[in-house]
Design an enzyme around this catalytic site. Structure first.
Site, PDB file in Angstrom:
ATOM      1  N   HIS A  62       0.832  -1.226   0.000  1.00  0.00           N
ATOM      2  CA  HIS A  62       0.000   0.000   0.000  1.00  0.00           C
ATOM      3  C   HIS A  62       0.860   1.266   0.000  1.00  0.00           C
ATOM      4  O   HIS A  62       0.725   2.095  -0.918  1.00  0.00           O
ATOM      5  CB  HIS A  62      -0.958  -0.013   1.190  1.00  0.00           C
ATOM      6  CG  HIS A  62      -1.581   1.317   1.476  1.00  0.00           C
ATOM      7  ND1 HIS A  62      -2.415   1.961   0.577  1.00  0.00           N
ATOM      8  CD2 HIS A  62      -1.464   2.155   2.549  1.00  0.00           C
ATOM      9  CE1 HIS A  62      -2.804   3.126   1.093  1.00  0.00           C
ATOM     10  NE2 HIS A  62      -2.228   3.264   2.284  1.00  0.00           N
ATOM     11  N   GLU A  90       2.246   5.296  13.165  1.00  0.00           N
ATOM     12  CA  GLU A  90       0.969   4.866  13.754  1.00  0.00           C
ATOM     13  C   GLU A  90       0.937   3.363  14.000  1.00  0.00           C
ATOM     14  O   GLU A  90       0.441   2.906  15.019  1.00  0.00           O
ATOM     15  CB  GLU A  90      -0.164   5.257  12.785  1.00  0.00           C
ATOM     16  CG  GLU A  90      -1.563   4.975  13.298  1.00  0.00           C
ATOM     17  CD  GLU A  90      -2.055   6.025  14.271  1.00  0.00           C
ATOM     18  OE1 GLU A  90      -2.819   5.671  15.171  1.00  0.00           O
ATOM     19  OE2 GLU A  90      -1.660   7.189  14.144  1.00  0.00           O
ATOM     20  N   ASP A  91       1.486   2.580  13.047  1.00  0.00           N
ATOM     21  CA  ASP A  91       1.244   1.127  13.047  1.00  0.00           C
ATOM     22  C   ASP A  91       2.469   0.272  13.348  1.00  0.00           C
ATOM     23  O   ASP A  91       2.363  -0.958  13.354  1.00  0.00           O
ATOM     24  CB  ASP A  91       0.691   0.692  11.679  1.00  0.00           C
ATOM     25  CG  ASP A  91      -0.630   1.366  11.356  1.00  0.00           C
ATOM     26  OD1 ASP A  91      -1.339   1.755  12.302  1.00  0.00           O
ATOM     27  OD2 ASP A  91      -0.941   1.523  10.152  1.00  0.00           O
ATOM     28  N   ASP A 273     -26.253  14.626 -25.150  1.00  0.00           N
ATOM     29  CA  ASP A 273     -26.375  15.216 -26.487  1.00  0.00           C
ATOM     30  C   ASP A 273     -25.448  16.430 -26.625  1.00  0.00           C
ATOM     31  O   ASP A 273     -25.812  17.459 -27.169  1.00  0.00           O
ATOM     32  CB  ASP A 273     -27.836  15.607 -26.744  1.00  0.00           C
ATOM     33  CG  ASP A 273     -28.079  15.917 -28.213  1.00  0.00           C
ATOM     34  OD1 ASP A 273     -27.321  15.383 -29.052  1.00  0.00           O
ATOM     35  OD2 ASP A 273     -28.995  16.702 -28.516  1.00  0.00           O
TER      36      ASP A 273
END
Length: 719
Positions: A62, A90-91, A273
């Site tokens: 990712h 964060e992870d 159109d």
């Protein structure tokens, strides 16, 4: 370093295919910078080891994909490295200090900025977490690359949204359509915006997306031959005039079709159109020559030409737009621009990246984005409420611009429905604060006049003029709203301090003392207990109904010594009001008090004193909270206009409304609103809302109305 891998040269032969793809996309960077990018992959892969996405792929795919999206835009190495590491703080166990040591402070700041944005969750634009959204916009203002990484992150998440469950898909899609796509548009990144909108539409309304997509495919199948003929005719005409150009047919996206069907109440057939083409030439002069060429081929439709080259959009977009009447009776929309303008139109602030360098001028989208972000930072400094700040930003995120000229020939872009007063504040806050009228195309007009593109606007000022609360009812720009509120809050504070002083004096007087008799130590102790810094804050709190004057007076007397005071009868004089204390006073809509009426005040928390007539039916309820009732009366010298309502019973015949309105106007009263309360063949009852000076003025209006001969009754409402 605790969480990173040892630094060793990367062997290209063992790189996964997705990293090789990133390396190819980043080939425009110097070799040393590409090596840093590959090192960032090593660090990120090590930090995310063992983590997987919902799809089952290694998590590192990712951030690498996000970095690849940014590399396609040609961004600098710091941005691409930060994109690879944007989820590590964060992870994973990787720390900011680790990132700083390996890649420098700039990359660490970018990763930190994106990490804070990742904590945000929006259910929709109206319910956005205002404080978080505010932080996001201020992170953008500090370094615009933060939002570029976030937009690329969001784009890849939208491309891979299928792995999420249905509720999460809908939430993320709505957030994308209502927050991130508009930001991409405001930054001029139309390619990002278009893909975010279509992916969001597909996830939020899959059935509508499928039906519209199928109908577009079917319609295109029938139109390809016509489009090809028009494209060849345009190319041949330009070649005949020796204008090198690239002509490309444009196809509307499902989201743009859906939005126009919903907002403009048009049918699918009406929208399809229309044939769209883009003509890309080599210079701005060639754009105008190409315009002449296409106009000589097909007749232009009147009033459908827009010059966004001479007057660029607020996000830096430049192009000529014209609508032609085609060979088959259908409109042809043509956009004419240079390759540079085309790049800016597609990629906005990310086009020809020149971040904080003196090597060359930034493109118009970058310059305008920085102006906008600088204005945002300035606005938030003067807007204490996050919700109010977001309200101002939303106006900027969803504009339909009008383009206006100053007397010096400068161009200002303002949102649709902007007024002359918005224009005044766009010129300068001081001009807005002292504005009294405007000359629009040399015609004298009021400040509330709505402006149209192309007008020449000159603001007339007077040193004595000041902002008025009524201005907030018609301005539309965040800058004007912030400046007016700031001025009114300052005035309100001064009025509140003065009025609070009078209320506290009166409460202390009822206890046989005054504020000067309270020792400084007792006063300081009270302020400390109440968590207030100054006496002025206490007085303003009292006037705004946040503290009861009687309770404060009792507490101060108790702190002075001699125990808590017993309640004494209120024998003090009533507080006189002039009506000019508009920051502290408001007037009850239930009874519309006028100067000359007997009145009573009711302390409403946060609003201050709400003034009612003594005979108002609500007063009986207010008397149940005597501590909130304030004894007030009108001053002898009261200025200004006050709202009053008249209930008028008339004979129902033609011209009666005009007759009554003329009588009211003859009494120097301004009518604000008229409505029929009851009506039949013989009679009608009308309710007039108007402005009068005082009770005597209203009586004069009633007398004149009764003399018209068409009125059977005229009464003040409510009685």
């Amino acid at each position: 370093m605790t969480a990173t891998t040892p630094s060793v040269p990367v062997d290209p032969s063992v790189l996964p295919p997705y990293v090789l793809a990133l390396k190819e996309r980043a080939a425009y960077l110097p070799e040393a910078q590409v090596a840093r990018v590959l090192r960032a992959y090593e660090v990120g892969a090590h930090a995310h080891r063992g983590q997987e996405r919902k799809s089952g792929e290694p998590y590192i795919t990712h951030p690498i994909a996000v970095a690849g999206i940014l590399a396609e835009l040609g961004l600098d190495a710091e941005t691409i490295i930060a994109a690879i590491l944007h989820d590590t703080l964060e992870d994973t166990e990787l720390s900011r200090a680790d990132i700083t040591a390996e890649f420098g402070e700039v990359v660490a700041d970018l990763v930190d900025g994106v990490t804070k944005l990742d904590k945000m969750r929006f259910s929709n634009r109206q319910e956005a977490d205002a404080e978080s959204f505010r932080k996001m916009l201020l992170a953008m203002a500090r370094d615009i690359r933060v939002i570029l990484i976030k937009l690329a992150d969001r784009l890849h998440n939208m491309r891979t949204l299928g792995a999420k469950d249905a509720p999460a898909r809908r939430r993320i899609a709505r957030e994308t359509l209502e927050i991130y796509a508009p930001i991409a548009q405001r930054l001029g990144m139309n390619k990002f915006k278009a893909e975010l909108q279509d992916l969001g539409f597909r996830s939020l309304h899959p059935d509508r997306y499928r039906v519209i997509s199928e109908r577009i495919r079917a319609a295109l199948g029938n139109r390809r031959e016509v489009m090809s003929k028009i494209e060849h005719a345009l190319a041949a005409r330009l070649a005949a005039d020796h204008l090198p150009a690239r002509v490309v047919g444009r196809i509307k996206s499902p989201w743009s079709i859906y939005s126009k069907m919903r907002n403009e109440h048009k049918s699918f057939a009406q929208l399809m159109d229309v044939y769209g083409f883009r003509v890309v030439v080599d210079s701005a002069m060639s754009c105008y020559m190409a315009l002449g060429a296409v106009h000589s081929l097909y007749k232009p439709v009147d009033r459908r030409f827009k010059d966004f080259i001479a007057i660029p959009k607020a996000n830096g977009y430049q192009s000529l737009h014209t609508v032609l009447l085609g060979p088959f009776g259908a409109p042809i929309e043509v956009q004419i621009r240079t390759a540079e303008m085309d790049s800016v139109a597609e990629r906005g602030v990310a086009a020809h990246w020149a971040y904080k360098t003196d090597s060359g001028p930034a493109n118009s989208a970058q310059a305008r984005a920085r102006e906008w972000l600088s204005a945002l930072a300035d606005s938030q400094a003067h807007t204490p409420s996050s919700a109010e700040f977001i309200e101002n930003v939303k106006i900027d995120l969803f504009p339909d611009e009008v383009y206006l000229f100053t007397p010096r020939g400068d161009i200002l872009a303002l949102p649709r429905n902007a007024t002359a007063l918005d224009f005044a504040y766009a010129v300068h806050t001081d001009v807005g604060d002292h504005a009294v009228a405007a000359r629009v195309d040399k015609k004298l007009l009021p400040l509330r006049t709505r402006l149209e593109s192309g007008q020449l606007v000159e603001i007339i000022t007077a040193p004595s003029a000041v902002p008025n609360p009524a201005w907030l009812e018609f301005v539309v720009t965040g800058k004007a709203r912030t400046a007016i509120r700031q001025y009114l809050k300052h005035l309100q504070h001064e009025d509140a301090v003065d009025f609070g002083h009078r209320m506290l004096d009166r409460a202390l007087d009822a206890l046989g003392t005054n504020i000067d008799a309270i020792p400084t130590k007792a006063l300081d102790r009270f302020l400390e207990e109440a968590k207030l810094r100054r006496l002025e804050e206490l007085l303003a709190d009292i006037a705004l109904g946040n503290r009861m004057p009687d309770q404060v007076a009792h507490h101060l007397v108790a702190l002075r010594g001699g125990g808590r005071a017993t309640t004494a009868p209120h024998v003090s004089e009533k507080i006189r009001i002039t009506g000019a204390e508009r920051g502290v006073l408001s007037f009850g809509n239930c009874c519309h008090p006028l100067p000359g009426d007997e009145i009573v005040g009711y302390l409403s928390s946060g609003k201050g004193i709400v003034v009612h007539r003594v005979e108002c039916p609500n007063v009986a309820e207010f008397r149940k909270s005597p501590e909130r009732c304030v004894a007030i009366e009108w001053d002898r010298d009261v200025q200004g206009d006050y709202r009053a309502e008249l209930r008028i019973e008339v004979i129902n015949r033609p011209g009666v409304l005009a007759t009554v309105a003329a009588a009211i106007a003859a009494a120097d009263s301004n009518i604000e609103n008229v409505e029929y309360v009851e009506r039949d063949a013989a009679a009608a009852t009308l309710l007039f809302a108007m402005e009068v000076k005082n009770r005597k003025h209203l009586a004069d209006v009633i007398r004149r109305v009764r003399r018209t001969g068409v009125v059977s009754g005229a009464y003040r409402y409510p009685l």
